[in-house]
Scaffold this active site. Structure first.
Site, PDB file in Angstrom:
ATOM      1  N   ASP A   1       0.825  -1.214   0.000  1.00  0.00           N
ATOM      2  CA  ASP A   1       0.000   0.000   0.000  1.00  0.00           C
ATOM      3  C   ASP A   1       0.861   1.267   0.000  1.00  0.00           C
ATOM      4  OD1 ASP A   1      -1.904   1.961   0.492  1.00  0.00           O
ATOM      5  OD2 ASP A   1      -2.425   1.235   2.504  1.00  0.00           O
TER       6      ASP A   1
ATOM      7  N   HIS B   1      -4.080   4.545   6.443  1.00  0.00           N
ATOM      8  CA  HIS B   1      -2.921   3.996   5.737  1.00  0.00           C
ATOM      9  C   HIS B   1      -1.626   4.317   6.467  1.00  0.00           C
ATOM     10  CE1 HIS B   1      -5.419   3.207   2.164  1.00  0.00           C
ATOM     11  NE2 HIS B   1      -6.062   4.296   2.546  1.00  0.00           N
TER      12      HIS B   1
END
Lengths: 549, 549
Positions: A193, A365
């Site tokens: 990610d 994130h």
């Protein structure tokens, strides 16, 4: 037959919110990770959402074995209702993913025809030549998984969306041990990610938001309204916890959020000890006993929060004394809409708390230090940064170089790129179809329609209507000029008269040669465009319309 | 005659970039501070810029004595070319403002007809019953002034845009002493910049950017391209300084920036010891000897930087090895455009540095501690926060409360609000006209045009063309259906045929009653809209067009 190679093909995934979809292929087997949608960018006019191009998957339909889902956010599951009718493959996801997808497929009346399967952390599925193993990661929704795909030539790790939250809302932390074990045994390729790679340090824990909400619910003298994403189940739990602690009854507004919450309650992902309140109770409870959770954190004009701000909601109008919390970060294209909603709420006299002035949201994130930890634990031979815009992928690749992964083993892939991987080598090898598929209403639209909308949006349209004799092709009578979105009708009478004169002249000039419509048409277009630009510096779409009579 | 009162009337100023304009009125005299433009928001389709509504000033033309300019940024001077032809009043601003406005007015061929006057810090002008005094503040452009307007009932202080930079690029710091002195003597009302009120602490000095640029110019092995706003003269100076220090020749691209730079060099606001390079030199110098400053920091598709990123610029294409610095913060509506430009630059192989990953920009506005200092120094009786969105004004008002200014002495004004001020009381008293004036090309457009564009942008247009007998009003032959921006023509033949059938039925049905166009027209509209929505869930603009033959 040529020796089989592992292929890695991103079919979506570039963009701030990425319509994520990744195909992995070896020999006769293709497995897909995620099937997300993207919210349209500013210039995608009238588009409701954007989904991945699955031409390649349709062409190889008989080899597509499964779609594996990492977690239940729209940018990872939202395209399923559009894709599953075209691609009949089983879908595997966590119980919560199963629940969220079911809600969505029920809306689309597709639930009966699809094969949804539940997986849990530690589960291993044999899918063709692949073994897919799910492990737990932390993100802003419960039941977020990474996937270790054991292929005939080595293990591929896909992190899904993740951050390293040591104190997540549901208490379930990332499976660092399994990642370490995988790294120990050797990982061929890591896909990780990249969304938050621009930020140094660590992303704060969701706990920070819990503490803020607790303080806000305790301090506020009136009602507290919290807006967030409909699928942010963890955030809903935090709001519920804070509300109940301070003796507030909990209400949920916005159909999608209510559907998701009810599903999550049924499945045990959301605990509301006193249950949810009804619209009727909302009228009778004193303000300091009320907490409301709602959609609309992106300022969407038809959302519950926008309606509340504009006193257009059935059950709740925001008034002076209310506290409104925007517990989300803006998607870049929505900044203007959100700001206008915040302004409208302030104008109603509410106290508004939002990211930038209060700790009411944290990102889901991981920042640079978390991404480094992932790279160190997994220590892959090859690295493919995923999720995020192109710049995020480049920066993530650089981060990997700084940790010793050689540049030639790092691949920044664009949608449709094919990466061929063998045990010791990897290289880009060709491209598959990877257009944006623009969904508008019940169907999709192409570039031509979109370009026309952009043209119409800029300077409107100018119609030149002419009657043509269907036998002789001759123009009958005088042309008419009609416009929309071009100039104010009140001030443009003279301009319209002048344009008419220009058209008459163009046709007259045409008559000397031929009266055929096919000739006059471009002539009118050119003449009018030139004249209009000179007079107004605008370039409306000019559409000569012939009526055969 | 009623006793004269001081009136404060914001005619612009709400918005992230505000088309700032403030009218102050006492008895027979009106003085205006600033005349800015606003960049259009997303939904203002095809609009080039937005300017203030000067209806009130035009109605009171004979009483408007002067326009005073605080500094040379677009949101403070950009409306002058549109306003001055309608309002013949003298304009007063610093020498740099004078230069920047002259560049602008020359473009509009207006320079000869306007009365521009220069003022310097400490200058005092008698304007009707007002005495206007200019004092120095710091901002991201040299020669930024605040204004103390001495009125018959007390002194009004307007800060202009400011931050408290102790080490500004030009070395000229804010005149804290005069502010303290004014505060000491007693200030009736303060209007202070609210743009950056959301941020706690202090805004960093421009020096931070200078140090970053110095490091970047020194470290980069290839060319360095720095993008910023055309009017950010201080930033241009910083880039020049860093370039010259590291032996790079300085080039400026983008007409507006080049015009401004040349003017600033002539007037002594910009010092380029080795002079600016020519396009020809650019071809022959080695990369490490080149520094380029350009427009395009907002990702504008036609700007120099966008062209460079897309290899469409006459003199310079960005290639691998180049370093590109985006030395600006995004205006909210432009975030998407900027991100796409950054991605395109990365795709060309450039190293891109931008706010968020590098210290390449600082804001020009003061944060909370600076705003508090201003409030403390000036210690006004009444406070009117200015500049920024509505939420910024509310937050700034609260900041003032926290410093002891009573709530009833603080006024959050919207554009067009009239604030009446006497020595000891102030209250809102009515409204004057304050619409958005949308400039598109050579003229302005109204709400109807804009709404039509929004409709066209959403779902396109569908024309139903019918021939009507001009004597009987009867429909002749069959209708035709044409669309733009609605559906893909390739896939919609059947839909078009069906719509045609619907229209024929609607007309036939109409025939039973009357064949008059005035009746058939809405009938067609309704029938087609309903059918189209059912089939596509889209709502194109439906335009029945009658051709009389």
């Amino acid at each position: 037959m040529a020796k089989a190679r592992l292929k890695i093909i991103p079919l979506g995934g570039l963009g701030e919110i990425g319509r994520n979809m990744m195909a992995l292929e070896y020999g006769e087997d293709i497995v897909v990770i995620d099937a997300g949608l993207m919210f349209p960018e500013e210039e995608m006019l009238g588009v409701d959402l954007v989904i991945p191009d699955i031409t390649y998957l349709k062409e190889n339909h008989e080899r597509v074995r499964a779609i594996l889902i990492t977690h239940g956010h729209e940018d990872h599951v939202g395209a399923l209702p559009y894709i599953l009718p075209q691609l009949d493959v089983p879908v595997y996801g966590s119980p919560l993913v199963h629940g969220l997808i079911s809600v969505k497929l029920r809306e689309h009346r597709l639930l009966k025809n699809v094969r949804l399967n539940m997986v849990r952390p530690g589960d291993v599925l044999q899918i063709g030549c692949f073994r897919a193993e799910f492990f737990r990661v932390c993100h802003s929704i419960p039941d977020s998984f990474g996937i270790a795909l054991h292929t005939p030539i080595g293990t591929v790790v896909h992190t899904g969306d993740f951050k390293l939250d040591h104190t997540p809302v549901d208490g379930k932390t990332m499976d660092l041990h399994r990642l370490a074990e995988l790294g120990d045994k050797g990982v061929l390729l890591l896909m990780s990610d990249s969304t938050y790679v621009e930020r140094p340090g660590y992303t704060p824990s969701e706990q920070v938001v819990g503490q803020s909400l607790d303080r806000i619910m305790g301090d506020a003298k009136g009602r507290v309204v919290v807006a967030s994403f409909a699928s942010l189940i963890s955030r809903i739990q935090q709001v519920v916890d804070a509300a109940e602690k301070h003796g507030r009854r909990m209400f949920i507004m916005g159909r999608s959020m209510l559907d998701n919450a009810q599903m999550a309650i049924e499945m045990g992902y959301l605990t509301v000890p006193s249950g949810l309140g009804t619209p009727d109770e909302l009228k009778h409870l004193p303000p300091e006993r009320i907490a409301v959770m709602t959609t609309g954190s992106q300022g969407e004009p038809t959302s519950a929060l926008s309606r509340m701000a504009n006193r257009d909601h059935r059950f709740l109008e925001v008034i002076a004394g209310d506290t409104v919390v925007i517990s989300a970060s803006p998607i870049p294209g929505n900044v203007g809409l959100i700001n206008r909603t915040i302004d409208a709420l302030f104008q109603q006299g509410a106290n508004v708390l939002y990211q930038g002035i209060a700790d009411v949201h944290v990102h889901g994130h991981g920042a640079q230090e978390e991404l480094k930890l992932m790279l160190r634990l997994v220590r892959p031979r090859f690295f493919v940064p995923v999720h995020g815009e192109y710049r995020h992928l480049v920066l993530h690749a650089r981060l990997a170089h700084s940790l010793g992964i050689p540049e030639e083993n790092t691949f920044v892939l664009q949608n449709g790129d094919v990466l061929e991987v063998t045990t010791y080598r990897a290289k880009k090898a060709g491209q598959v179809s990877s257009d944006y598929i623009y969904v508008d209403g019940l169907g999709d639209i192409g570039q031509v329609v979109l370009r026309d909308r952009q043209h119409l949006a800029q300077d409107g349209i100018l119609l030149v209507v002419v009657a043509v004799d269907k036998d002789t092709g001759k123009v009958i009578g005088e042309p008419d000029v009609i416009s929309r979105g071009f100039v104010d009708v009140s001030v443009s009478e003279q301009l319209m008269t002048d344009i008419r004169t220009q058209v008459v002249n163009a046709i007259d000039h045409g008559k000397a040669h031929t009266t055929e419509w096919g000739y006059i048409n471009p002539k009118i277009k050119e003449t009018v465009a030139k004249y209009v630009y000179k007079e107004t510096r605008r370039r409306p779409m000019i559409l000569p319309v012939a009526v055969e009579v």
